[in-house]
Design a protein around this motif. Structure first.
Motif, short mmCIF file in Angstrom:
data_model
loop_
_atom_site.label_atom_id
_atom_site.label_comp_id
_atom_site.label_asym_id
_atom_site.label_seq_id
_atom_site.Cartn_x
_atom_site.Cartn_y
_atom_site.Cartn_z
N PHE A 229 36.22 -16.12 42.79
CA PHE A 229 36.72 -15.74 41.48
C PHE A 229 37.39 -14.37 41.44
CE2 PHE A 229 33.33 -18.81 40.68
CZ PHE A 229 33.96 -19.70 39.83
N ALA A 230 37.07 -13.50 42.38
CA ALA A 230 37.57 -12.12 42.35
C ALA A 230 39.09 -12.08 42.41
CB ALA A 230 36.98 -11.34 43.52
N GLY A 231 39.68 -11.35 41.47
CA GLY A 231 41.11 -11.17 41.45
C GLY A 231 41.92 -12.37 41.03
N ARG A 232 41.28 -13.37 40.45
CA ARG A 232 41.97 -14.59 40.05
C ARG A 232 41.81 -14.83 38.55
NH1 ARG A 232 40.68 -19.31 44.29
NH2 ARG A 232 42.80 -19.94 43.71
N HIS A 241 26.25 -22.63 25.75
CA HIS A 241 25.65 -21.50 26.45
C HIS A 241 26.00 -21.45 27.92
CE1 HIS A 241 22.94 -22.11 22.87
NE2 HIS A 241 23.28 -20.85 22.74
N SER A 242 26.26 -22.60 28.54
CA SER A 242 26.69 -22.59 29.93
C SER A 242 28.02 -21.86 30.07
CB SER A 242 26.83 -24.02 30.46
OG SER A 242 25.58 -24.66 30.51
N ALA A 243 28.94 -22.14 29.13
CA ALA A 243 30.23 -21.44 29.13
C ALA A 243 30.03 -19.95 28.92
CB ALA A 243 31.14 -22.03 28.05
N ALA A 244 29.17 -19.60 27.97
CA ALA A 244 28.96 -18.19 27.65
C ALA A 244 28.40 -17.43 28.85
CB ALA A 244 28.02 -18.07 26.46
N ASN A 245 27.44 -18.00 29.55
CA ASN A 245 26.87 -17.33 30.71
C ASN A 245 27.93 -17.07 31.78
OD1 ASN A 245 23.90 -16.76 30.77
ND2 ASN A 245 23.80 -18.87 30.06
N THR A 246 28.79 -18.05 32.03
CA THR A 246 29.83 -17.89 33.04
C THR A 246 30.86 -16.85 32.60
OG1 THR A 246 29.52 -20.16 33.80
CG2 THR A 246 31.61 -19.09 34.36
N LEU A 247 31.23 -16.84 31.34
CA LEU A 247 32.19 -15.87 30.83
C LEU A 247 31.66 -14.44 30.95
CD1 LEU A 247 33.27 -17.93 27.73
CD2 LEU A 247 34.82 -17.20 29.55
N LEU A 248 30.40 -14.24 30.65
CA LEU A 248 29.81 -12.90 30.76
C LEU A 248 29.78 -12.44 32.21
CD1 LEU A 248 26.87 -13.23 28.21
CD2 LEU A 248 28.98 -11.92 27.93
N ALA A 249 29.46 -13.36 33.12
CA ALA A 249 29.45 -13.00 34.54
C ALA A 249 30.85 -12.64 35.02
CB ALA A 249 28.88 -14.15 35.36
N LEU A 250 31.86 -13.39 34.58
CA LEU A 250 33.24 -13.08 34.95
C LEU A 250 33.68 -11.73 34.41
CD1 LEU A 250 34.80 -16.62 34.38
CD2 LEU A 250 34.75 -15.38 36.57
N VAL A 331 50.48 -26.07 26.68
CA VAL A 331 50.27 -25.98 28.12
C VAL A 331 49.54 -24.68 28.42
CG1 VAL A 331 51.44 -25.70 30.35
CG2 VAL A 331 52.28 -27.38 28.72
N HIS A 332 48.61 -24.74 29.37
CA HIS A 332 47.89 -23.53 29.79
C HIS A 332 47.81 -23.52 31.31
CE1 HIS A 332 44.95 -20.30 29.93
NE2 HIS A 332 44.17 -21.06 30.68
N ASP A 333 48.27 -22.41 31.92
CA ASP A 333 48.24 -22.25 33.37
C ASP A 333 47.14 -21.29 33.78
OD1 ASP A 333 50.39 -23.96 33.88
OD2 ASP A 333 51.85 -22.38 33.48
N THR A 334 46.46 -21.61 34.87
CA THR A 334 45.35 -20.80 35.36
C THR A 334 45.17 -21.04 36.85
OG1 THR A 334 43.02 -20.27 34.93
CG2 THR A 334 43.63 -22.60 34.87
N ASP A 335 44.31 -20.24 37.48
CA ASP A 335 44.03 -20.44 38.91
C ASP A 335 42.88 -21.42 39.14
OD1 ASP A 335 46.00 -18.59 39.63
OD2 ASP A 335 44.61 -16.90 39.54
N LEU A 336 41.80 -21.24 38.36
CA LEU A 336 40.60 -22.07 38.49
C LEU A 336 40.13 -22.53 37.12
CD1 LEU A 336 38.60 -19.79 40.97
CD2 LEU A 336 39.65 -21.97 41.56
N VAL A 337 39.47 -23.68 37.08
CA VAL A 337 38.90 -24.19 35.84
C VAL A 337 37.41 -24.43 36.06
CG1 VAL A 337 38.88 -26.06 34.16
CG2 VAL A 337 41.05 -25.28 35.14
N VAL A 338 36.57 -23.84 35.20
CA VAL A 338 35.14 -24.11 35.22
C VAL A 338 34.84 -25.09 34.09
CG1 VAL A 338 32.82 -23.16 34.97
CG2 VAL A 338 34.58 -21.83 36.15
#
Length: 454
Positions: A229-232, A241-250, A331-338
């Motif tokens: 995930f670093a730099g991406r 809450h699963s989404a929230a935990n991942t967002l806080l970690a990011l 349309v939404h562009d991104t590197d990774l999708v969780v």
């Protein structure tokens, strides 16, 4: 503590259940009378906290049990999200029957007010429980259940069904074997069956082509998955809450890794399940919502709401999400999708079992009115036991997170009371089985517009 006595209490009928279907699950006490059944063990599927709690209750009542665990260690699924801190403190995380077994061996319970991570839950509680002599010999690791049925009959045959043993077929490193049982308790959980990204409940078109750019819920962003995930630019899809935990970690990762970008994509109008309500008695859960609100306000997390994903495309270096937002193509562009879109039960191994599931949330029909987010506005759930969990298949129960079907916000304490009641019913102790009681923290969280908080 709330106590429900089924002799006097009436539960609401879920709107999806016709009146005549409610009679499938009557309250008539029925215990095994065939000597052959009484001589067989109860099979518990899953050696997580709920499965082992079921086993502890069975052992305490002198009932033989075999626990089948797909992983090579207890709570293998919990280990996979072991970096996540639970909302509940230890006072709500230890099953009473399991505590009695552990304390007899000299175990000391952790600080009741501290909230552990998943890894700490396993190391300090689940693993020691699984190693106790009464349970250790009854757990079969590396045993993935493939199917549950009745001996010599498929689901269409009725004559003598209730007195016919169950057959549990499971795969091991040495091949496929079968085990007969007097009753089956499915505590296999839902972690291996996440919901798809598509707003239709299906995988969006193009999903199989995403490969490793589509990430399973709850990745270890600050641990073993850090380099990924670093730099991406990572887009987290989900409103819970699963989404929230991942967002806080990011967001924490972005502080030390330049170029790390974060988008929070919600398929609904708002993240109704992530609340910073002052009425939430689980402080860590309320703090989660408050911290996330701050990150969105400061622009560290970009928030896109009401985006309904229809198609995904793998592109050079990234992923394109294609869909509709508020009636317009987007349309939404991104590197990774969780994919933090929640979980659903895997029912494939139960094809030959007669299930009584709600049409909407895929929970047992009597449990559904208590947990369906369309009609039940809060995370707090009334105590419930064997009756709400029964299926037309006599002696078969789904417990734990899997019993909630597609509904969110399951707490371990709820599962512990489920299995206590179910085991009492298996033992023929109707007085204990029908008197369900549970103390849960209020959530203060409304997840629908159904009206009013608990």
């Amino acid at each position: 503590m709330t106590v429900i006595d089924r002799a006097t209490h009436t539960f609401p009928r879920h709107p999806s259940i016709p009146e005549d279907r409610m009679t499938l699950l009557d309250l008539t006490p029925r215990t095994a009378t065939a000597p052959r059944l009484d001589a067989l063990p109860v099979v518990v599927i899953g050696a997580g906290p709920i499965g082992l709690a079921a086993a502890a209750n069975l052992v305490e009542r002198g009932i033989d049990v075999v626990v089948l665990e797909a992983g090579e260690e207890p709570a293998a699924a919990v280990r996979r999200w072991g970096h996540i801190r639970l909302f509940s403190p230890w006072r709500h995380l230890v099953d009473p029957a399991s505590r009695r077994l552990l304390e007899a061996s000299g175990w000391t319970e952790p600080d009741a007010d501290a909230a552990p991570t998943g890894r700490e839950l396993v190391d300090a509680y689940v693993a020691p429980l699984a190693e106790l002599k009464p349970l250790r010999s009854r757990i079969r690791y590396g045993s993935r259940v493939l199917a549950v049925a009745r001996e010599g009959m498929d689901r269409t045959r009725s004559a003598g069904r209730e007195t016919t043993p169950f057959v549990v077929r499971y795969a091991t490193a040495d091949g496929v074997v079968e085990l007969t049982a007097r009753a089956v308790i499915d505590a296999s959980g839902t972690f291996d069956s996440p919901n798809p990204l598509g707003s239709t409940g299906l995988d969006p078109l193009g999903a199989p082509d995403l490969g490793d750019r589509l990430v399973h819920p709850l990745p270890d962003v600050l641990g073993i998955d850090r380099a990924r995930f670093a730099g991406r630019h990572t887009t987290v899809v989900g409103a819970g809450h699963s989404a929230a935990n991942t967002l806080l970690a990011l967001a924490t990762l972005a502080e030390s890794e330049p170029g790390t970008r974060i988008t929070w994509l919600i398929r609904n109008d708002s993240a109704v399940r992530v609340s910073s309500s002052a009425d939430d008695e689980l402080g860590d859960r309320a703090a989660l919502g408050s911290r996330l609100d701050t990150l969105v306000h400061r622009g560290i997390v970009e928030k896109i709401d009401a985006f309904e994903i229809a198609t995904v495309e793998r592109r050079a270096g990234g992923v394109r999400l294609i869909g509709m937002r508020r009636g317009a193509a987007s349309v939404h562009d991104t590197d990774l999708v969780v994919a933090a879109t929640g979980f659903r039960p895997d029912l494939s191994m139960l094809r030959e079992i007669r299930l009584g599931l709600d049409d909407i949330v895929e929970a047992p029909v009597r449990l559904a009115p208590l947990i369906d987010p369309n009609v039940h506005s809060c995370g707090t759930v009334e105590p419930h036991g064997f009756d709400e969990l029964r299926h037309p298949e006599h002696g078969f129960f789904i417990v734990g997170m899997k019993s909630y079907g597609r509904a969110p916000t399951f707490l371990l304490a709820t599962g512990y009371e489920q299995v206590r009641s179910v085991v009492a019913w298996i033992d023929g102790d109707m007085r204990s089985a029908t008197r369900v009681q549970l103390t849960l923290p209020a959530t203060g969280v409304c997840s629908t517009d159904a009206g009013g908080c608990c």
